[in-house]
Motif scaffolding. Sequence first.
Motif, PDB file in Angstrom:
ATOM      1  N   ALA A 249       0.833  -1.210   0.000  1.00 30.53           N
ATOM      2  CA  ALA A 249       0.000   0.000   0.000  1.00 30.53           C
ATOM      3  C   ALA A 249       0.865   1.256   0.000  1.00 30.53           C
ATOM      4  CB  ALA A 249      -0.946  -0.006   1.207  1.00 30.53           C
ATOM      5  N   PHE A 250       1.973   1.225   0.761  1.00 30.02           N
ATOM      6  CA  PHE A 250       2.897   2.358   0.726  1.00 30.02           C
ATOM      7  C   PHE A 250       3.442   2.560  -0.680  1.00 30.02           C
ATOM      8  CE2 PHE A 250       3.507   2.110   5.415  1.00 30.02           C
ATOM      9  CZ  PHE A 250       3.388   3.463   5.704  1.00 30.02           C
ATOM     10  N   VAL A 251       3.937   1.493  -1.279  1.00 37.95           N
ATOM     11  CA  VAL A 251       4.526   1.592  -2.613  1.00 37.95           C
ATOM     12  C   VAL A 251       3.483   2.083  -3.616  1.00 37.95           C
ATOM     13  CG1 VAL A 251       5.593   0.296  -4.504  1.00 37.95           C
ATOM     14  CG2 VAL A 251       6.316  -0.117  -2.141  1.00 37.95           C
ATOM     15  N   ARG A 252       2.281   1.551  -3.533  1.00 38.67           N
ATOM     16  CA  ARG A 252       1.204   1.983  -4.439  1.00 38.67           C
ATOM     17  C   ARG A 252       0.916   3.464  -4.242  1.00 38.67           C
ATOM     18  NH1 ARG A 252      -3.740   0.055  -6.819  1.00 38.67           N
ATOM     19  NH2 ARG A 252      -4.419   1.868  -8.011  1.00 38.67           N
ATOM     20  N   SER A 253       0.887   3.916  -2.977  1.00 37.28           N
ATOM     21  CA  SER A 253       0.612   5.335  -2.726  1.00 37.28           C
ATOM     22  C   SER A 253       1.722   6.214  -3.308  1.00 37.28           C
ATOM     23  CB  SER A 253       0.417   5.608  -1.232  1.00 37.28           C
ATOM     24  OG  SER A 253       1.630   5.501  -0.526  1.00 37.28           O
ATOM     25  N   TRP A 254       2.977   5.761  -3.197  1.00 33.00           N
ATOM     26  CA  TRP A 254       4.084   6.533  -3.765  1.00 33.00           C
ATOM     27  C   TRP A 254       3.959   6.608  -5.282  1.00 33.00           C
ATOM     28  CZ3 TRP A 254       8.039   3.309  -0.555  1.00 33.00           C
ATOM     29  CH2 TRP A 254       7.936   3.668   0.793  1.00 33.00           C
ATOM     30  N   LEU A 255       3.578   5.504  -5.894  1.00 26.78           N
ATOM     31  CA  LEU A 255       3.400   5.488  -7.346  1.00 26.78           C
ATOM     32  C   LEU A 255       2.264   6.419  -7.755  1.00 26.78           C
ATOM     33  CD1 LEU A 255       4.227   4.357 -10.083  1.00 26.78           C
ATOM     34  CD2 LEU A 255       2.741   2.394  -9.648  1.00 26.78           C
ATOM     35  N   GLU A 256       1.170   6.392  -7.023  1.00 18.72           N
ATOM     36  CA  GLU A 256       0.040   7.282  -7.330  1.00 18.72           C
ATOM     37  C   GLU A 256       0.444   8.747  -7.172  1.00 18.72           C
ATOM     38  OE1 GLU A 256      -2.849   6.472  -8.668  1.00 18.72           O
ATOM     39  OE2 GLU A 256      -2.336   4.348  -8.664  1.00 18.72           O
ATOM     40  N   ILE A 257       1.183   9.066  -6.106  1.00 18.72           N
ATOM     41  CA  ILE A 257       1.659  10.441  -5.902  1.00 18.72           C
ATOM     42  C   ILE A 257       2.561  10.852  -7.050  1.00 18.72           C
ATOM     43  CG2 ILE A 257       3.143  11.897  -4.455  1.00 18.72           C
ATOM     44  CD1 ILE A 257       2.005  10.255  -2.031  1.00 18.72           C
ATOM     45  N   LEU A 258       3.434   9.956  -7.451  1.00 23.24           N
ATOM     46  CA  LEU A 258       4.345  10.251  -8.557  1.00 23.24           C
ATOM     47  C   LEU A 258       3.566  10.489  -9.849  1.00 23.24           C
ATOM     48  CD1 LEU A 258       7.338  10.528  -9.154  1.00 23.24           C
ATOM     49  CD2 LEU A 258       7.424   8.073  -9.585  1.00 23.24           C
ATOM     50  N   ASN A 259       2.513   9.733 -10.060  1.00 22.79           N
ATOM     51  CA  ASN A 259       1.713   9.886 -11.277  1.00 22.79           C
ATOM     52  C   ASN A 259       0.947  11.209 -11.328  1.00 22.79           C
ATOM     53  OD1 ASN A 259       2.486   7.493 -12.505  1.00 22.79           O
ATOM     54  ND2 ASN A 259       0.884   6.311 -11.497  1.00 22.79           N
ATOM     55  N   ILE A 260       0.519  11.714 -10.168  1.00 22.13           N
ATOM     56  CA  ILE A 260      -0.259  12.959 -10.188  1.00 22.13           C
ATOM     57  C   ILE A 260       0.556  14.183  -9.793  1.00 22.13           C
ATOM     58  CG2 ILE A 260      -2.459  11.806  -9.785  1.00 22.13           C
ATOM     59  CD1 ILE A 260      -2.280  12.728  -6.858  1.00 22.13           C
ATOM     60  N   ALA A 261       1.740  13.969  -9.250  1.00 19.28           N
ATOM     61  CA  ALA A 261       2.559  15.105  -8.804  1.00 19.28           C
ATOM     62  C   ALA A 261       3.960  14.984  -9.414  1.00 19.28           C
ATOM     63  CB  ALA A 261       2.595  15.170  -7.284  1.00 19.28           C
ATOM     64  N   ASP A 262       4.978  15.053  -8.559  1.00 19.53           N
ATOM     65  CA  ASP A 262       6.349  14.998  -9.056  1.00 19.53           C
ATOM     66  C   ASP A 262       7.233  14.215  -8.089  1.00 19.53           C
ATOM     67  OD1 ASP A 262       6.718  16.732  -6.914  1.00 19.53           O
ATOM     68  OD2 ASP A 262       7.144  18.476  -8.149  1.00 19.53           O
ATOM     69  N   LEU A 263       8.504  14.103  -8.437  1.00 18.28           N
ATOM     70  CA  LEU A 263       9.462  13.355  -7.611  1.00 18.28           C
ATOM     71  C   LEU A 263       9.541  13.901  -6.191  1.00 18.28           C
ATOM     72  CD1 LEU A 263      12.428  12.871 -10.086  1.00 18.28           C
ATOM     73  CD2 LEU A 263      11.219  11.060  -8.906  1.00 18.28           C
ATOM     74  N   ARG A 264       9.544  15.213  -6.063  1.00 12.27           N
ATOM     75  CA  ARG A 264       9.681  15.825  -4.738  1.00 12.27           C
ATOM     76  C   ARG A 264       8.512  15.424  -3.836  1.00 12.27           C
ATOM     77  NH1 ARG A 264      13.067  19.157  -2.996  1.00 12.27           N
ATOM     78  NH2 ARG A 264      13.799  19.724  -5.064  1.00 12.27           N
ATOM     79  N   ALA A 265       7.304  15.473  -4.344  1.00 15.68           N
ATOM     80  CA  ALA A 265       6.129  15.102  -3.554  1.00 15.68           C
ATOM     81  C   ALA A 265       6.197  13.626  -3.143  1.00 15.68           C
ATOM     82  CB  ALA A 265       4.850  15.388  -4.336  1.00 15.68           C
ATOM     83  N   MET A 266       6.587  12.771  -4.085  1.00 13.17           N
ATOM     84  CA  MET A 266       6.696  11.345  -3.773  1.00 13.17           C
ATOM     85  C   MET A 266       7.771  11.092  -2.731  1.00 13.17           C
ATOM     86  SD  MET A 266       8.307   8.184  -4.088  1.00 13.17           S
ATOM     87  CE  MET A 266       9.725   8.900  -4.827  1.00 13.17           C
ATOM     88  N   ALA A 267       8.918  11.753  -2.871  1.00  8.23           N
ATOM     89  CA  ALA A 267      10.016  11.548  -1.920  1.00  8.23           C
ATOM     90  C   ALA A 267       9.599  11.997  -0.519  1.00  8.23           C
ATOM     91  CB  ALA A 267      11.259  12.297  -2.380  1.00  8.23           C
TER      92      ALA A 267
END
Length: 171
Positions: free
Chosen positions: A36-54
């Motif tokens: 679920a963490f990994v999926r959430s990071w992928l979703e954040i990356l898809n709608i935002a940018d690297l900084r938000a995901m990190a």
Amino acid sequence: SHGARVALEFALEFPQLVDRLVLCSFDAGTCDRSKAFVRSWLEILNIADLRAMAWAAVPAVFGSRFLEHHQKMPDKIVNAVVLRNSKEALAAQLDALLKYPERDGIPAQFKVPTLFVSGTEDPLIDTDALLHLAGLWGARHAAMPGVGHSVPVEAPKLFEQTVIDFLGFDK
């Protein structure tokens, strides 16, 4: 944690070449929370940018003690993630993590002396499954208090000494 999977696969395939095994932040079970963490990071990356995901990953990857004592470090870590990665490459890596093949069962018996190292605040591993596997194997488990998923970064001296003691090396 990825290296632990590789090391275990190597040890299972070539046990005659392995004297001892140290597995750090190893997920011995299927950790739905980790996925679920990994999926959430992928979703954040898809709608935002690297900084938000990190930034979203920081509280999952690092324990409270590290974050409290190194308040400027997360900024540096996030900046490094942004500088060293592309959005596409990181998305591919996260997607691959979600598609990791499940092991066809970790063997109940394993004769190579093994040390499992984990942080007590690591939400990315199933600690109960890890302790169960350690018990089956007669392996040692070292729990690093107040530490998250990045054990060697968060507690380098404790990690180093724990591994040295397990391997039987003197400094």
